[in-house]
Design a protein around this motif. Structure first.
Motif, PDB file in Angstrom:
ATOM      1  N   LYS A 159       0.815  -1.220   0.000  1.00 10.15           N
ATOM      2  CA  LYS A 159       0.000   0.000   0.000  1.00 10.15           C
ATOM      3  C   LYS A 159       0.845   1.265   0.000  1.00 10.15           C
ATOM      4  CE  LYS A 159      -0.605  -0.248   5.042  1.00 10.15           C
ATOM      5  NZ  LYS A 159      -1.608  -0.361   6.139  1.00 10.15           N
ATOM      6  N   TYR A 160       2.084   1.165   0.489  1.00 11.20           N
ATOM      7  CA  TYR A 160       2.965   2.329   0.506  1.00 11.20           C
ATOM      8  C   TYR A 160       3.694   2.517  -0.827  1.00 11.20           C
ATOM      9  CZ  TYR A 160       2.318   1.578   5.515  1.00 11.20           C
ATOM     10  OH  TYR A 160       1.771   1.397   6.763  1.00 11.20           O
ATOM     11  N   LEU A 161       3.590   1.526  -1.690  1.00 12.30           N
ATOM     12  CA  LEU A 161       4.332   1.545  -2.952  1.00 12.30           C
ATOM     13  C   LEU A 161       3.504   2.033  -4.134  1.00 12.30           C
ATOM     14  CD1 LEU A 161       7.051   0.820  -4.272  1.00 12.30           C
ATOM     15  CD2 LEU A 161       6.239  -1.530  -4.504  1.00 12.30           C
ATOM     16  N   VAL A 162       2.177   2.012  -3.994  1.00 11.50           N
ATOM     17  CA  VAL A 162       1.301   2.317  -5.129  1.00 11.50           C
ATOM     18  C   VAL A 162       1.559   3.706  -5.710  1.00 11.50           C
ATOM     19  CG1 VAL A 162      -1.084   2.624  -5.872  1.00 11.50           C
ATOM     20  CG2 VAL A 162      -0.497   0.750  -4.323  1.00 11.50           C
ATOM     21  N   ILE A 163       1.422   4.742  -4.902  1.00 14.82           N
ATOM     22  CA  ILE A 163       1.615   6.109  -5.402  1.00 14.82           C
ATOM     23  C   ILE A 163       3.057   6.344  -5.849  1.00 14.82           C
ATOM     24  CG2 ILE A 163       1.585   8.562  -4.767  1.00 14.82           C
ATOM     25  CD1 ILE A 163      -0.851   7.965  -3.028  1.00 14.82           C
ATOM     26  N   PRO A 164       4.063   5.924  -5.058  1.00 14.39           N
ATOM     27  CA  PRO A 164       5.437   6.106  -5.509  1.00 14.39           C
ATOM     28  C   PRO A 164       5.757   5.448  -6.846  1.00 14.39           C
ATOM     29  CG  PRO A 164       5.406   5.646  -3.166  1.00 14.39           C
ATOM     30  CD  PRO A 164       4.004   5.453  -3.660  1.00 14.39           C
ATOM     31  N   MET A 165       5.053   4.369  -7.187  1.00 13.68           N
ATOM     32  CA  MET A 165       5.301   3.720  -8.475  1.00 13.68           C
ATOM     33  C   MET A 165       4.668   4.503  -9.628  1.00 13.68           C
ATOM     34  SD  MET A 165       4.891  -0.362  -7.706  1.00 13.68           S
ATOM     35  CE  MET A 165       5.284  -0.843  -9.371  1.00 13.68           C
ATOM     36  N   PHE A 166       3.508   5.106  -9.392  1.00 10.74           N
ATOM     37  CA  PHE A 166       2.793   5.787 -10.471  1.00 10.74           C
ATOM     38  C   PHE A 166       3.475   7.089 -10.900  1.00 10.74           C
ATOM     39  CE2 PHE A 166      -0.729   2.897  -9.831  1.00 10.74           C
ATOM     40  CZ  PHE A 166      -1.287   2.828 -11.104  1.00 10.74           C
ATOM     41  N   ILE A 167       4.086   7.800  -9.968  1.00 12.80           N
ATOM     42  CA  ILE A 167       4.701   9.078 -10.311  1.00 12.80           C
ATOM     43  C   ILE A 167       5.890   8.899 -11.264  1.00 12.80           C
ATOM     44  CG2 ILE A 167       5.915  11.102  -9.401  1.00 12.80           C
ATOM     45  CD1 ILE A 167       4.129  10.836  -6.894  1.00 12.80           C
ATOM     46  N   PRO A 168       6.900   8.055 -10.934  1.00 12.11           N
ATOM     47  CA  PRO A 168       7.991   7.832 -11.889  1.00 12.11           C
ATOM     48  C   PRO A 168       7.500   7.195 -13.191  1.00 12.11           C
ATOM     49  CG  PRO A 168       8.618   7.081  -9.709  1.00 12.11           C
ATOM     50  CD  PRO A 168       7.145   7.356  -9.663  1.00 12.11           C
ATOM     51  N   ALA A 169       6.522   6.284 -13.078  1.00  9.75           N
ATOM     52  CA  ALA A 169       6.004   5.624 -14.280  1.00  9.75           C
ATOM     53  C   ALA A 169       5.416   6.644 -15.242  1.00  9.75           C
ATOM     54  CB  ALA A 169       4.956   4.582 -13.903  1.00  9.75           C
ATOM     55  N   ALA A 170       4.663   7.618 -14.723  1.00 14.90           N
ATOM     56  CA  ALA A 170       4.063   8.652 -15.573  1.00 14.90           C
ATOM     57  C   ALA A 170       5.142   9.471 -16.279  1.00 14.90           C
ATOM     58  CB  ALA A 170       3.173   9.568 -14.733  1.00 14.90           C
ATOM     59  N   LEU A 171       6.189   9.820 -15.543  1.00 12.90           N
ATOM     60  CA  LEU A 171       7.286  10.595 -16.125  1.00 12.90           C
ATOM     61  C   LEU A 171       8.023   9.786 -17.188  1.00 12.90           C
ATOM     62  CD1 LEU A 171       8.684  12.240 -12.871  1.00 12.90           C
ATOM     63  CD2 LEU A 171       7.342  13.347 -14.654  1.00 12.90           C
ATOM     64  N   TYR A 172       8.257   8.518 -16.897  1.00 16.99           N
ATOM     65  CA  TYR A 172       8.973   7.663 -17.844  1.00 16.99           C
ATOM     66  C   TYR A 172       8.143   7.348 -19.081  1.00 16.99           C
ATOM     67  CZ  TYR A 172      13.481   6.687 -15.713  1.00 16.99           C
ATOM     68  OH  TYR A 172      14.778   6.800 -15.270  1.00 16.99           O
ATOM     69  N   ALA A 197      13.123   6.517  -3.356  1.00 21.27           N
ATOM     70  CA  ALA A 197      13.042   7.766  -2.598  1.00 21.27           C
ATOM     71  C   ALA A 197      11.597   8.130  -2.269  1.00 21.27           C
ATOM     72  CB  ALA A 197      13.712   8.895  -3.380  1.00 21.27           C
ATOM     73  N   LEU A 198      10.701   7.975  -3.232  1.00 19.25           N
ATOM     74  CA  LEU A 198       9.288   8.301  -2.999  1.00 19.25           C
ATOM     75  C   LEU A 198       8.624   7.269  -2.093  1.00 19.25           C
ATOM     76  CD1 LEU A 198       8.323   9.472  -6.603  1.00 19.25           C
ATOM     77  CD2 LEU A 198       8.622  10.906  -4.575  1.00 19.25           C
ATOM     78  N   TYR A 199       9.019   6.016  -2.248  1.00 18.20           N
ATOM     79  CA  TYR A 199       8.503   4.948  -1.368  1.00 18.20           C
ATOM     80  C   TYR A 199       8.884   5.224   0.079  1.00 18.20           C
ATOM     81  CZ  TYR A 199       8.737   0.331   0.924  1.00 18.20           C
ATOM     82  OH  TYR A 199       8.630  -0.707   1.804  1.00 18.20           O
ATOM     83  N   GLU A 200      10.132   5.596   0.297  1.00 19.04           N
ATOM     84  CA  GLU A 200      10.582   5.904   1.656  1.00 19.04           C
ATOM     85  C   GLU A 200       9.870   7.132   2.210  1.00 19.04           C
ATOM     86  OE1 GLU A 200      12.108   4.360   3.789  1.00 19.04           O
ATOM     87  OE2 GLU A 200      13.701   3.107   2.981  1.00 19.04           O
ATOM     88  N   ARG A 201       9.591   8.095   1.336  1.00 17.16           N
ATOM     89  CA  ARG A 201       8.873   9.292   1.756  1.00 17.16           C
ATOM     90  C   ARG A 201       7.479   8.918   2.275  1.00 17.16           C
ATOM     91  NH1 ARG A 201       8.181  14.389   3.770  1.00 17.16           N
ATOM     92  NH2 ARG A 201       6.184  15.200   3.070  1.00 17.16           N
ATOM     93  N   VAL A 202       6.754   8.115   1.516  1.00 22.33           N
ATOM     94  CA  VAL A 202       5.406   7.694   1.908  1.00 22.33           C
ATOM     95  C   VAL A 202       5.467   6.832   3.163  1.00 22.33           C
ATOM     96  CG1 VAL A 202       3.412   6.296   1.235  1.00 22.33           C
ATOM     97  CG2 VAL A 202       4.474   7.833  -0.431  1.00 22.33           C
ATOM     98  N   LEU A 203       6.427   5.923   3.212  1.00 25.25           N
ATOM     99  CA  LEU A 203       6.562   5.032   4.360  1.00 25.25           C
ATOM    100  C   LEU A 203       6.828   5.807   5.644  1.00 25.25           C
ATOM    101  CD1 LEU A 203       6.652   2.038   5.179  1.00 25.25           C
ATOM    102  CD2 LEU A 203       9.106   2.079   4.702  1.00 25.25           C
TER     103      LEU A 203
END
Length: 239
Positions: free
Chosen positions: A34-47, A219-225
Motif C-alpha cells: 500500500k505504501y508503494l502504489v503512489i510512488p510507483m505511479f509518479i515515476p512511471a508517468a514521467l517515464y 526515494a518516494l517509497y521511503e517518503r510515503v513510508l
C-alpha cells in the motif's frame, strides 16, 4: 510459442521470483504494498512521457514481431508495464537489504558516491548535449540526485548506502532482462542518439536510465513510508 508474447513473458519471468518471495516472513514485503502504489505511479508517468517522446523522435523503437501490438500513449502496453514490474522487483530487493542488513544504513560513503555520480552526470549531459539519450539520461539523473540532497528533509527516509548496495545487486537481473530485450531484439536503438558503447547488446546509458527509475521509486517509497509511520506514532501518542 507465439513470438508476439515475448515481451510479456520476459516481464512475467522477471516478476515471478520477487512476487513469490514478497510473502517471506522476515521481509513480509506484501504488507508494504500500500505504501508503494503512489510512488510507483509518479515515476512511471514521467517515464511513459519520456519514452513516448523518444519513440516518436526515433531514439528507439520496438520490434513488432515481439509485442502484441496493443498501444497506449504511443507505446506498447508491455513497455508501460515495464515501468511497474522492474521498480517493484527492485524496491523488493532494496527492502531485503534494509531488512537483512539493518546496520548498513547511514554510512557517509553512500552519500559521497551518489554526489559524485550527480556531478559526473551533469558534466556528461553537458558534454554530450547533442545526443538525446545520453544527455537526457545523465541530466535527469544528476538533477534528481541533487534534489534528494537539496530537499534532504523531505527525502529524509532515503538512505544512500542501502540504495547503492541494492542497485549493485539489482544490476545483475536488470542487465539480464535488458540483455534479452536488446539481444532478441525487442527494443532497438538509434546509435546516433547515444554513445554507441554497448555492454553486450545493452547501451551504456541503460544502466543510468535504470538507476534514475529505481532511485525515484525508492526515494518516494521511503517518503510515503516515513509519513505513514509518523502518523502512526502521533496516533499512539494521542491515546
Amino acid at each position: 510459442m507465439n513470438s508476439h508474447y515475448t515481451y510479456y513473458i520476459i516481464l512475467a519471468a522477471s516478476l515471478a521470483g520477487p512476487l513469490a518471495l514478497s510473502f517471506d516472513k522476515k521481509v513480509a514485503f506484501y504488507k508494504r504494498w500500500k505504501y508503494l502504489v503512489i510512488p510507483m505511479f509518479i515515476p512511471a508517468a514521467l517515464y511513459v512521457a519520456w519514452d513516448s517522446f523518444f519513440t516518436k523522435e526515433g531514439v528507439w523503437w520496438f520490434n513488432e514481431k515481439y509485442i502484441t501490438g496493443h498501444h497506449l500513449f504511443g507505446l506498447p502496453i508491455e513497455e508501460i508495464l515495464f515501468f511497474f514490474v522492474v521498480p517493484y522487483c527492485c524496491v523488493f530487493v532494496y527492502e531485503c537489504i534494509r531488512c537483512y542488513f539493518p546496520n548498513l544504513k547511514k554510512k557517509v560513503w553512500g552519500d559521497r558516491v551518489l554526489q559524485l555520480i550527480a556531478v559526473l552526470s551533469i558534466i556528461a549531459g553537458a558534454v554530450f548535449y547533442d545526443k538525446y539519450y545520453t544527455s537526457w539520461t545523465f541530466f535527469f539523473l544528476g538533477i534528481f540526485i541533487g534534489m534528494v540532497y537539496v530537499w534532504k528533509s523531505w527525502f529524509k527516509g532515503f538512505d544512500a548506502v542501502s540504495f547503492v548496495v541494492s542497485y549493485i545487486i539489482i544490476l545483475v537481473p536488470f542487465l539480464i532482462v535488458n540483455g534479452f530485450l536488446t539481444a532478441i531484439p525487442v527494443v532497438l536503438y538509434n546509435d546516433a542518439e547515444n554513445l554507441g558503447i554497448r555492454m553486450y547488446t545493452i547501451p551504456f546509458e541503460d544502466t543510468f536510465y535504470g538507476m534514475l527509475l529505481i532511485m525515484m521509486n525508492v526515494a518516494l517509497y521511503e517518503r510515503v513510508l516515513k509519513r505513514e509511520q509518523f502518523k502512526m506514532v502521533n496516533s499512539r501518542n494521542k491515546l
